[in-house]
Design a protein around this motif. Structure first.
Motif, PDB file in Angstrom:
ATOM      1  N   LEU A 141      47.406   2.628 -28.304  1.00 29.85           N
ATOM      2  CA  LEU A 141      48.483   3.291 -28.031  1.00 29.85           C
ATOM      3  C   LEU A 141      48.229   4.018 -26.533  1.00 29.85           C
ATOM      4  O   LEU A 141      47.091   4.623 -26.367  1.00 29.85           O
ATOM      5  CB  LEU A 141      49.177   3.987 -29.140  1.00 29.85           C
ATOM      6  N   PRO A 142      49.134   4.273 -25.641  1.00 29.25           N
ATOM      7  CA  PRO A 142      49.006   5.053 -24.450  1.00 29.25           C
ATOM      8  C   PRO A 142      48.643   6.588 -25.120  1.00 29.25           C
ATOM      9  O   PRO A 142      48.994   7.140 -26.124  1.00 29.25           O
ATOM     10  CB  PRO A 142      50.399   5.487 -24.053  1.00 29.25           C
ATOM     11  N   GLY A 143      47.742   7.173 -24.285  1.00 28.53           N
ATOM     12  CA  GLY A 143      46.999   8.183 -24.816  1.00 28.53           C
ATOM     13  C   GLY A 143      45.848   8.264 -25.521  1.00 28.53           C
ATOM     14  O   GLY A 143      44.981   9.356 -25.511  1.00 28.53           O
ATOM     15  N   GLY A 144      45.387   7.072 -25.693  1.00 22.32           N
ATOM     16  CA  GLY A 144      43.986   6.979 -26.395  1.00 22.32           C
ATOM     17  C   GLY A 144      42.855   7.142 -25.501  1.00 22.32           C
ATOM     18  O   GLY A 144      41.850   7.482 -26.206  1.00 22.32           O
ATOM     19  N   ALA A 145      42.981   6.664 -24.230  1.00 21.11           N
ATOM     20  CA  ALA A 145      42.052   6.976 -23.282  1.00 21.11           C
ATOM     21  C   ALA A 145      41.537   8.450 -23.125  1.00 21.11           C
ATOM     22  O   ALA A 145      40.400   8.970 -23.254  1.00 21.11           O
ATOM     23  CB  ALA A 145      42.354   6.682 -21.857  1.00 21.11           C
ATOM     24  N   ALA A 146      42.560   9.473 -23.247  1.00 22.27           N
ATOM     25  CA  ALA A 146      42.306  10.795 -23.330  1.00 22.27           C
ATOM     26  C   ALA A 146      41.690  11.233 -24.485  1.00 22.27           C
ATOM     27  O   ALA A 146      41.025  12.337 -24.341  1.00 22.27           O
ATOM     28  CB  ALA A 146      43.512  11.652 -22.942  1.00 22.27           C
ATOM     29  N   ASN A 196      50.312  -8.156 -33.827  1.00 22.45           N
ATOM     30  CA  ASN A 196      49.941  -6.847 -32.982  1.00 22.45           C
ATOM     31  C   ASN A 196      50.712  -6.397 -31.868  1.00 22.45           C
ATOM     32  O   ASN A 196      50.309  -5.720 -31.036  1.00 22.45           O
ATOM     33  CB  ASN A 196      48.498  -7.271 -32.692  1.00 22.45           C
ATOM     34  N   ARG A 197      52.090  -6.688 -32.195  1.00 18.23           N
ATOM     35  CA  ARG A 197      52.842  -5.961 -31.105  1.00 18.23           C
ATOM     36  C   ARG A 197      53.066  -4.666 -31.102  1.00 18.23           C
ATOM     37  O   ARG A 197      53.107  -3.991 -30.060  1.00 18.23           O
ATOM     38  CB  ARG A 197      54.549  -6.676 -31.532  1.00 18.23           C
ATOM     39  N   TRP A 198      52.768  -3.726 -32.226  1.00 13.02           N
ATOM     40  CA  TRP A 198      52.756  -2.345 -32.449  1.00 13.02           C
ATOM     41  C   TRP A 198      51.239  -2.134 -32.331  1.00 13.02           C
ATOM     42  O   TRP A 198      50.486  -2.455 -33.026  1.00 13.02           O
ATOM     43  CB  TRP A 198      53.299  -2.186 -33.679  1.00 13.02           C
ATOM     44  N   LEU A 199      50.752  -1.518 -31.311  1.00 13.96           N
ATOM     45  CA  LEU A 199      49.374  -1.250 -31.007  1.00 13.96           C
ATOM     46  C   LEU A 199      48.926  -0.207 -32.053  1.00 13.96           C
ATOM     47  O   LEU A 199      49.566   0.683 -32.530  1.00 13.96           O
ATOM     48  CB  LEU A 199      49.208  -0.856 -29.512  1.00 13.96           C
ATOM     49  N   PRO A 200      47.623  -0.315 -32.143  1.00 12.85           N
ATOM     50  CA  PRO A 200      46.740   0.729 -32.921  1.00 12.85           C
ATOM     51  C   PRO A 200      46.828   2.064 -32.297  1.00 12.85           C
ATOM     52  O   PRO A 200      46.665   1.771 -31.021  1.00 12.85           O
ATOM     53  CB  PRO A 200      45.530   0.036 -33.469  1.00 12.85           C
ATOM     54  N   ASP A 201      46.572   3.150 -32.856  1.00  8.26           N
ATOM     55  CA  ASP A 201      46.062   4.223 -32.214  1.00  8.26           C
ATOM     56  C   ASP A 201      44.467   4.185 -32.099  1.00  8.26           C
ATOM     57  O   ASP A 201      43.735   3.472 -32.818  1.00  8.26           O
ATOM     58  CB  ASP A 201      46.473   5.460 -32.880  1.00  8.26           C
ATOM     59  N   ALA A 202      43.917   4.906 -31.169  1.00  8.21           N
ATOM     60  CA  ALA A 202      42.647   4.871 -30.629  1.00  8.21           C
ATOM     61  C   ALA A 202      41.612   5.339 -31.978  1.00  8.21           C
ATOM     62  O   ALA A 202      40.580   4.810 -32.339  1.00  8.21           O
ATOM     63  CB  ALA A 202      42.176   5.633 -29.630  1.00  8.21           C
ATOM     64  N   GLU A 203      42.188   6.322 -32.887  1.00  8.94           N
ATOM     65  CA  GLU A 203      41.689   6.577 -34.193  1.00  8.94           C
ATOM     66  C   GLU A 203      41.236   5.374 -34.877  1.00  8.94           C
ATOM     67  O   GLU A 203      40.482   5.581 -35.724  1.00  8.94           O
ATOM     68  CB  GLU A 203      42.313   7.645 -34.665  1.00  8.94           C
TER      69      GLU A 203
END
Length: 217
Positions: A141-146, A196-203
């Protein structure tokens, strides 16, 4: 790029031999709602492949943005995407990060180990690209990089000690089946599917990625 091992429900992401780059780019925009932009392309001169940018030492031949404002041109409009590849049918397919996804990048070996570990845990990974420079890029999900550095610290890892990098806003991934010079083409290690249309969170993926990268050290 269709992966015959993906099973039922796989999105119709084509193989370059059977579907044009235009049709592939349209599917990414229309079915996945990913912003897409046409990048550089390969030209054959005297039997050798060169990047359209004209730089004989181009680090990513045929697979990089063609102008500084490339991000402003990225779109999920099917009409606009068709126009890009009708003008340049062999252009690379670039997907800007930081919009509908971020990507976590690790060495290919660690990535495949982490992918297997995630699946054994019963989790559904997002799409994963195998790059031509032997990296695995996990869509989150967006924000995972940060968030990635802090997540690694919570797990007891010093971020700089692991070969794990993040692609967020201002970065891009080179989408399959784009070719990169003579290195071959980007491929899906885990293709886009309905599952996997709905992406996982980075966590959800960082623990497996950190474990796999730690084993690779």
């Amino acid at each position: 790029m269709t992966d015959t091992s993906a099973g039922p429900g796989a999105a119709q992401i084509p193989h370059q031999r059977t579907e044009s780059l235009l049709e592939t780019a349209v599917r990414y925009a229309d079915e996945r709602r990913w912003d897409v932009v046409a990048g550089s392309w390969l030209e054959t001169i005297g039997g050798l492949l060169f990047c359209s940018c004209g730089d004989g030492s181009c680090p990513a031949p045929g697979a990089h943005p063609t102008r500084p404002d490339w991000a402003t041109l990225a779109t999920r409009s099917v009409r606009a995407v068709r126009g890009m590849w009708q003008r340049r049918p062999t252009a690379s397919i670039l997907l800007p990060a930081g919009r509908t996804f971020d990507a976590l990048s690790v060495p290919e070996g660690a990535g495949l180990l982490a992918l297997a570990r995630i699946q054994r845990m019963g989790l559904i990974p997002g799409p994963v690209i195998r790059t031509t420079d032997r990296r695995a890029q996990f869509f989150v999900l967006p924000g995972g990089a940060a968030k990635a550095p802090d997540l690694l610290r919570r797990l007891g890892w010093y971020p700089a000690s692991l070969d794990l990098s993040s692609l967020g806003e201002g970065r891009y991934v080179t989408a399959p089946p784009t070719r990169v010079g003579t290195r071959g083409a980007a491929q899906w290690a885990a293709p886009p599917t309905l599952a996997n249309r709905w992406l996982p969170d980075a966590e959800e993926v960082i623990p497996a990625l950190a474990y796999a990268c730690g084993r690779d050290r």
